[in-house]
Design a protein around this motif. Sequence first.
Motif, PDB file in Angstrom:
ATOM      1  N   LEU A 161       0.811  -1.213   0.000  1.00 54.05           N
ATOM      2  CA  LEU A 161       0.000   0.000   0.000  1.00 54.05           C
ATOM      3  C   LEU A 161       0.845   1.263   0.000  1.00 54.05           C
ATOM      4  O   LEU A 161       0.433   2.291  -0.543  1.00 54.05           O
ATOM      5  CB  LEU A 161      -0.934   0.004   1.221  1.00 54.05           C
ATOM      6  N   ASP A 162       2.009   1.208   0.625  1.00 55.50           N
ATOM      7  CA  ASP A 162       2.925   2.362   0.675  1.00 55.50           C
ATOM      8  C   ASP A 162       2.243   3.610   1.230  1.00 55.50           C
ATOM      9  O   ASP A 162       2.426   4.718   0.718  1.00 55.50           O
ATOM     10  CB  ASP A 162       3.516   2.656  -0.715  1.00 55.50           C
ATOM     11  N   PHE A 163       1.463   3.413   2.306  1.00 59.22           N
ATOM     12  CA  PHE A 163       0.734   4.521   2.921  1.00 59.22           C
ATOM     13  C   PHE A 163       1.144   4.702   4.377  1.00 59.22           C
ATOM     14  O   PHE A 163       0.368   5.183   5.203  1.00 59.22           O
ATOM     15  CB  PHE A 163      -0.777   4.278   2.821  1.00 59.22           C
ATOM     16  N   SER A 164       2.397   4.319   4.697  1.00 53.46           N
ATOM     17  CA  SER A 164       2.898   4.516   6.053  1.00 53.46           C
ATOM     18  C   SER A 164       2.971   6.002   6.364  1.00 53.46           C
ATOM     19  O   SER A 164       3.288   6.817   5.487  1.00 53.46           O
ATOM     20  CB  SER A 164       4.287   3.885   6.211  1.00 53.46           C
ATOM     21  N   LYS A 165       2.718   6.343   7.625  1.00 59.21           N
ATOM     22  CA  LYS A 165       2.672   7.752   8.004  1.00 59.21           C
ATOM     23  C   LYS A 165       4.061   8.337   8.187  1.00 59.21           C
ATOM     24  O   LYS A 165       4.461   9.255   7.489  1.00 59.21           O
ATOM     25  CB  LYS A 165       1.854   7.935   9.275  1.00 59.21           C
ATOM     26  N   ASN A 166       4.814   7.795   9.132  1.00 60.96           N
ATOM     27  CA  ASN A 166       6.124   8.357   9.458  1.00 60.96           C
ATOM     28  C   ASN A 166       6.908   7.339  10.287  1.00 60.96           C
ATOM     29  O   ASN A 166       7.316   7.628  11.413  1.00 60.96           O
ATOM     30  CB  ASN A 166       5.936   9.659  10.239  1.00 60.96           C
ATOM     31  N   PRO A 167       7.135   6.139   9.749  1.00 62.05           N
ATOM     32  CA  PRO A 167       7.735   5.073  10.555  1.00 62.05           C
ATOM     33  C   PRO A 167       9.146   5.424  11.026  1.00 62.05           C
ATOM     34  O   PRO A 167      10.005   5.749  10.216  1.00 62.05           O
ATOM     35  CB  PRO A 167       7.742   3.865   9.612  1.00 62.05           C
ATOM     36  N   HIS A 168       9.332   5.379  12.354  1.00 63.02           N
ATOM     37  CA  HIS A 168      10.641   5.665  12.951  1.00 63.02           C
ATOM     38  C   HIS A 168      11.185   7.029  12.521  1.00 63.02           C
ATOM     39  O   HIS A 168      12.392   7.233  12.439  1.00 63.02           O
ATOM     40  CB  HIS A 168      11.641   4.560  12.608  1.00 63.02           C
ATOM     41  N   GLY A 169      10.275   7.949  12.228  1.00 65.54           N
ATOM     42  CA  GLY A 169      10.684   9.289  11.843  1.00 65.54           C
ATOM     43  C   GLY A 169      11.061   9.453  10.387  1.00 65.54           C
ATOM     44  O   GLY A 169      11.499  10.535   9.977  1.00 65.54           O
ATOM     45  N   ILE A 170      10.896   8.386   9.597  1.00 71.74           N
ATOM     46  CA  ILE A 170      11.245   8.450   8.172  1.00 71.74           C
ATOM     47  C   ILE A 170      10.001   8.839   7.386  1.00 71.74           C
ATOM     48  O   ILE A 170       9.084   8.038   7.206  1.00 71.74           O
ATOM     49  CB  ILE A 170      11.797   7.105   7.669  1.00 71.74           C
ATOM     50  N   ALA A 171       9.968  10.070   6.925  1.00 68.64           N
ATOM     51  CA  ALA A 171       8.780  10.569   6.230  1.00 68.64           C
ATOM     52  C   ALA A 171       8.774  10.227   4.746  1.00 68.64           C
ATOM     53  O   ALA A 171       7.703  10.045   4.163  1.00 68.64           O
ATOM     54  CB  ALA A 171       8.673  12.082   6.407  1.00 68.64           C
ATOM     55  N   GLU A 172       9.949  10.140   4.133  1.00 70.41           N
ATOM     56  CA  GLU A 172      10.016   9.954   2.682  1.00 70.41           C
ATOM     57  C   GLU A 172      10.803   8.687   2.338  1.00 70.41           C
ATOM     58  O   GLU A 172      11.821   8.725   1.663  1.00 70.41           O
ATOM     59  CB  GLU A 172      10.622  11.190   2.016  1.00 70.41           C
ATOM     60  N   GLY A 173      10.290   7.562   2.814  1.00 66.93           N
ATOM     61  CA  GLY A 173      10.889   6.277   2.515  1.00 66.93           C
ATOM     62  C   GLY A 173      10.080   5.533   1.471  1.00 66.93           C
ATOM     63  O   GLY A 173       9.062   6.031   0.973  1.00 66.93           O
ATOM     64  N   PRO A 174      10.488   4.318   1.129  1.00 69.86           N
ATOM     65  CA  PRO A 174       9.786   3.558   0.101  1.00 69.86           C
ATOM     66  C   PRO A 174       8.437   3.020   0.550  1.00 69.86           C
ATOM     67  O   PRO A 174       7.671   2.525  -0.274  1.00 69.86           O
ATOM     68  CB  PRO A 174      10.766   2.412  -0.207  1.00 69.86           C
ATOM     69  N   GLY A 175       8.141   3.107   1.846  1.00 68.08           N
ATOM     70  CA  GLY A 175       6.851   2.641   2.341  1.00 68.08           C
ATOM     71  C   GLY A 175       5.812   3.737   2.484  1.00 68.08           C
ATOM     72  O   GLY A 175       4.717   3.482   2.985  1.00 68.08           O
ATOM     73  N   SER A 176       6.126   4.946   2.023  1.00 68.23           N
ATOM     74  CA  SER A 176       5.201   6.060   2.257  1.00 68.23           C
ATOM     75  C   SER A 176       4.891   6.955   1.062  1.00 68.23           C
ATOM     76  O   SER A 176       4.261   7.997   1.244  1.00 68.23           O
ATOM     77  CB  SER A 176       5.755   6.940   3.382  1.00 68.23           C
ATOM     78  N   PRO A 177       5.306   6.638  -0.177  1.00 70.64           N
ATOM     79  CA  PRO A 177       5.086   7.607  -1.255  1.00 70.64           C
ATOM     80  C   PRO A 177       3.627   7.931  -1.532  1.00 70.64           C
ATOM     81  O   PRO A 177       3.301   9.061  -1.917  1.00 70.64           O
ATOM     82  CB  PRO A 177       5.766   6.959  -2.470  1.00 70.64           C
ATOM     83  N   MET A 178       2.714   6.967  -1.327  1.00 67.23           N
ATOM     84  CA  MET A 178       1.311   7.267  -1.583  1.00 67.23           C
ATOM     85  C   MET A 178       0.714   8.114  -0.464  1.00 67.23           C
ATOM     86  O   MET A 178      -0.172   8.946  -0.711  1.00 67.23           O
ATOM     87  CB  MET A 178       0.517   5.978  -1.786  1.00 67.23           C
ATOM     88  N   ARG A 179       1.190   7.949   0.762  1.00 67.13           N
ATOM     89  CA  ARG A 179       0.774   8.831   1.857  1.00 67.13           C
ATOM     90  C   ARG A 179       1.235  10.263   1.552  1.00 67.13           C
ATOM     91  O   ARG A 179       0.468  11.211   1.698  1.00 67.13           O
ATOM     92  CB  ARG A 179       1.371   8.362   3.176  1.00 67.13           C
ATOM     93  N   ARG A 180       2.494  10.399   1.135  1.00 66.30           N
ATOM     94  CA  ARG A 180       3.003  11.738   0.812  1.00 66.30           C
ATOM     95  C   ARG A 180       2.236  12.338  -0.380  1.00 66.30           C
ATOM     96  O   ARG A 180       1.964  13.534  -0.409  1.00 66.30           O
ATOM     97  CB  ARG A 180       4.504  11.669   0.500  1.00 66.30           C
ATOM     98  N   ALA A 181       1.887  11.483  -1.352  1.00 63.30           N
ATOM     99  CA  ALA A 181       1.121  11.977  -2.508  1.00 63.30           C
ATOM    100  C   ALA A 181      -0.224  12.523  -2.059  1.00 63.30           C
ATOM    101  O   ALA A 181      -0.683  13.561  -2.547  1.00 63.30           O
ATOM    102  CB  ALA A 181       0.940  10.856  -3.522  1.00 63.30           C
ATOM    103  N   SER A 182      -0.878  11.827  -1.126  1.00 63.02           N
ATOM    104  CA  SER A 182      -2.202  12.256  -0.664  1.00 63.02           C
ATOM    105  C   SER A 182      -2.152  13.603   0.039  1.00 63.02           C
ATOM    106  O   SER A 182      -3.177  14.278   0.176  1.00 63.02           O
ATOM    107  CB  SER A 182      -2.800  11.200   0.269  1.00 63.02           C
TER     108      SER A 182
END
Length: 325
Positions: A161-182
């Motif tokens: 899903l790549d919609f992680s919020k901010n895991p371990h303080g990492i905002a722009e990792g490979p698990g969050s691009p769709m969260r950042r896009a939203s």
Amino acid sequence: MTLKNDPFTIEPEPMRNPFVGIPTFLMAPICFDLDQLDADIAVIGMPYDLGTSVNTGARFGPRGVREASSYNCYAHEGWYDPIRKETFLGEPWKIVDCGNVDVLHTEQKRSFQNCEAAVRKILSKKAIPFVIGGDHAITTPILRAFDCFHNLCVIHFDAHLDFSKNPHGIAEGPGSPMRRASEMAHIGKIMQIGIRGIGSSQLSDFQDAEAYGNIIITSREVRQKGVEWVAGRIPQAEYYYISFDIDRLDPSIAIGTGSPVPFGLLYEEASAIIEAIAQRGCIVGMDMVEISPPCDHQNMTSMYGAQLMLDTMSFLTKAREKAVR
């Protein structure tokens, strides 16, 4: 200045074998100076994989995909598809390879700034960016550059899903691009295709994605309900951006990736869905990410990545040709 990618020869015309010349994407001409860019489609590599959590090596994705694309050498000059009985690309369409974005290990911010600036420059030249990753974190700076579009629809092919919020303080990792896009004002609908397995996001992330309005389609739904059903769920939009994580494909055909997940989809399903997107609206960009040549077998994963990029270029240009008839 754009340079032709032809080998030295005393023949009247080059003999055009894929193993000669510089392995650019499709053996297309080269343009390293983006200020001089004159093309319809610009391919650029983003060899960054510092966010990879399992198998590394996606930094070599641009090289692997370019090498594999040489199987279809000179397809940018026009190629005939016996399945669809149509000729794609060729005149007047111009495809160039712009080399790679500069990346420095441990320097995510500076590397991402380079990526965003490169994509902005390509867009300013009215070309369509095709970015070869790299891990999926690179989609965030790429999409930031697309703020010249309003209400851009993102079609996301992925096992995760790549919609992680901010895991371990990492905002722009490979698990969050769709969260950042939203969170970007210029991004409209997000459609996510091929989701399955233990992914990069928790239940709360799925709930957040659904609350945002994401259309989430699992690999089982694609397999059971078919490509036409998926095509019918593509949101209506004027412009589409495709982010394609190669782990969306089944590892039986695409093992060369950082986080392979069983029960993925097949090439023909992915290609048909991309064709449906091109028929629905205007594709204005694409990234192909998470291809790891060191983890690959016989360069198969790179081959599928290159083929899907070629398909996307072919479908979007054909759709534009038909729109002006």
